[in-house]
Design an enzyme around this catalytic site. Structure first.
Site, PDB file in Angstrom:
ATOM      1  CD  GLU A 141      -1.807   2.280   1.909  1.00 23.99           C
ATOM      2  OE1 GLU A 141      -1.483   3.199   1.074  1.00 23.99           O
ATOM      3  OE2 GLU A 141      -1.959   2.191   3.163  1.00 23.99           O
ATOM      4  CB  CYS A 175      -1.952   6.761   1.916  1.00 29.05           C
ATOM      5  SG  CYS A 175      -0.231   6.503   2.498  1.00 29.05           S
TER       6      CYS A 175
END
Length: 463
Positions: A234, A268
């Site tokens: 990720e 993020c």
């Protein structure tokens, strides 16, 4: 980066930690592999009991660990408390559902008969020791959302946490120990980034998961590929927040503020690029900018603070460089774009709104990891979707519209691991989480996340 707790609100070093010697790392890998031999044959009920105990202890420790996280990386205290509570909820979610999520599967009887078998079973079995390389921005959540499903599946875990959150990393090991997990099930490795490759290449380590920068992801994936080991990555995100004329503009603008500055803008999945239809662009910008100006920047331990410091001095320098580049090429700052006055210590940066962004500006392509928003004007839906996809990343996205045709097109055409309509992007244990393009591959959370570190095994039984 040295392994140290440095308060980003003051710049003061509160503690330093010596990296573990290779001999100690070796002992911990051996213990993790030894523990896996027991965990792989333990029952779901036993593992659930231990995970529920960890959740209860985390609830009891919530104020302590919240203050630890805030002191190490600067998130406002209220958000740190919410992070701890979310981790406990996620532990309970997996404790309750892991057995169902990993239940044996039985192919259709007609297919079984056609294969010549008396019966066929598809079973999920744990892979073994999993190395987790985790970031500092959600120092508890990033780990728990990996550890809870991995442990419930019967794996054991080695944590290499970011070097600026060592106290949180050590707390996590202690939490699982206090909850009664056998020795070796969850261990923290206090090592630098340069020591990760040797751990990943060790034949007793079966797989790895990483949340972090694209560069870090490339490095881990390259080593894992060379060793033929599975990874889940990720990586970065530059999430679009698309506002179309039918949206509730006031609610969209108010939500946009939270979506941009959550965790001091260091998430993020924080909205970073605000793509607004020309018909509502000015109204949205006016309200959005006004709300950003109202935010209180200050000590993250103060209950009245909305935005704390950027986590590291280098992080603020990187953010300032992106903003300076954009301004030099013609972008306009509607607010912010500077360090707050009167704060000579700590790594603070004002909530910032930039407009008139062009493709040749670095901030158009690079992730701004801090409280900086960029606003684009879109002439129509086609251009809005094109702008949303004009990024190397594809983690998540948010679209604001009440038009069903626009909803259908965005659901089909926006290139992201998630599309949230009329709401802020968020993670939840029941929903798969992960990105496309350079935001990585694989999924965390939900049934997809717990199966990432399982071997899918076909059991064929003859007549």
């Amino acid at each position: 980066m040295p392994i140290a707790t440095v308060d980003p609100a003051t710049g003061e070093t509160l503690g330093t930690f010596d990296p573990m010697e290779p001999g100690e790392v070796e002992q911990r890998i051996a213990l993790a592999r030894e523990a896996f031999a027991g965990q792989r044959v333990s029952g779901f009920a036993d593992r659930a009991r231990l995970l529920l105990r960890a959740a209860d202890l985390l609830d009891e420790d919530a104020e302590h660990i919240a203050r630890t996280m805030t002191t190490e990386m600067g998130k406002p205290l209220a958000q740190a408390r919410a992070e701890a509570a979310k981790c406990a909820r996620t532990m309970r979610w997996y404790a309750a559902r892991a057995e169902e999520l990993l239940a044996d599967e039985h192919p259709a009887p007609t297919d079984v008969a056609d294969s010549g078998a008396a019966r066929v079973v598809v079973r999920y079995r744990p892979v073994g020791v999993v190395l987790a390389v985790m970031p500092w921005n959600f120092p508890l959540w990033q780990v728990v959302r990996f550890a809870a499903p991995a442990l419930m599946a019967g794996n054991t875990a080695l944590l290499k946490h970011a070097s600026n959150v060592p106290r949180t990393a050590l707390y996590l090991e202690e939490l699982f120990r206090r909850a009664g997990w056998p020795a070796g099930c969850f261990q923290t490795l206090l090592i630098g980034a340069g020591a990760v490759e040797a751990v990943l290449r060790d034949p007793r380590v079966a797989a790895a998961t990483l949340t972090g920068s694209e560069a870090a992801g490339r490095a881990v994936a390259a080593v894992a590929g060379d060793e033929v080991k599975k990874t889940v990555l990720e990586l970065g995100g530059s999430d679009p927040f698309v506002v179309l004329p039918s949206a509730d503009i006031a609610r969209a603008a108010d939500t946009a503020v939270t979506a941009r500055i959550q965790n001091n803008g260091q998430s993020c999945i924080a909205a970073k690029r605000f793509i607004v239809h020309t018909d509502v662009h000015d109204a949205f910008c006016e309200r959005f900018t006004a709300r950003m100006r109202e935010l209180v920047v200050g000590n993250p331990l103060d209950e009245n603070t909305d935005v704390g410091p950027v986590a590291t001095e280098q992080g603020r320098a990187d953010l300032e460089a992106l903003v300076a580049d954009a301004l030099s090429l013609g972008a306009r700052a509607l607010c912010g774009a500077a360090r707050p006055p009167g704060r000579d210590h700590g790594w603070f940066y004002e909530p910032t709104v930039l407009t008139d962004i062009r493709p040749d500006m670095r901030i158009h392509r690079e992730e701004a990891f801090g409280p900086v928003a960029t606003v684009y004007r879109a002439l129509d839906l086609d251009q809005a979707i094109a702008l949303a996809n004009d990024t190397p990343f594809g983690l998540s996205s948010s679209v604001w519209t009440r038009d069903e045709r626009e909803t259908a097109r965005c659901a089909r055409e926006i290139e992201a691991g998630g599309v949230f309509f009329n709401g802020m992007t968020a993670s939840h244990p029941a929903f798969p989480f992960g990105g496309v393009k350079r935001s990585g591959y694989g999924r965390e959370l939900s049934g997809h996340g717990i199966r990432e570190f399982c071997e899918v095994t076909t059991l064929w039984y003859g007549p």
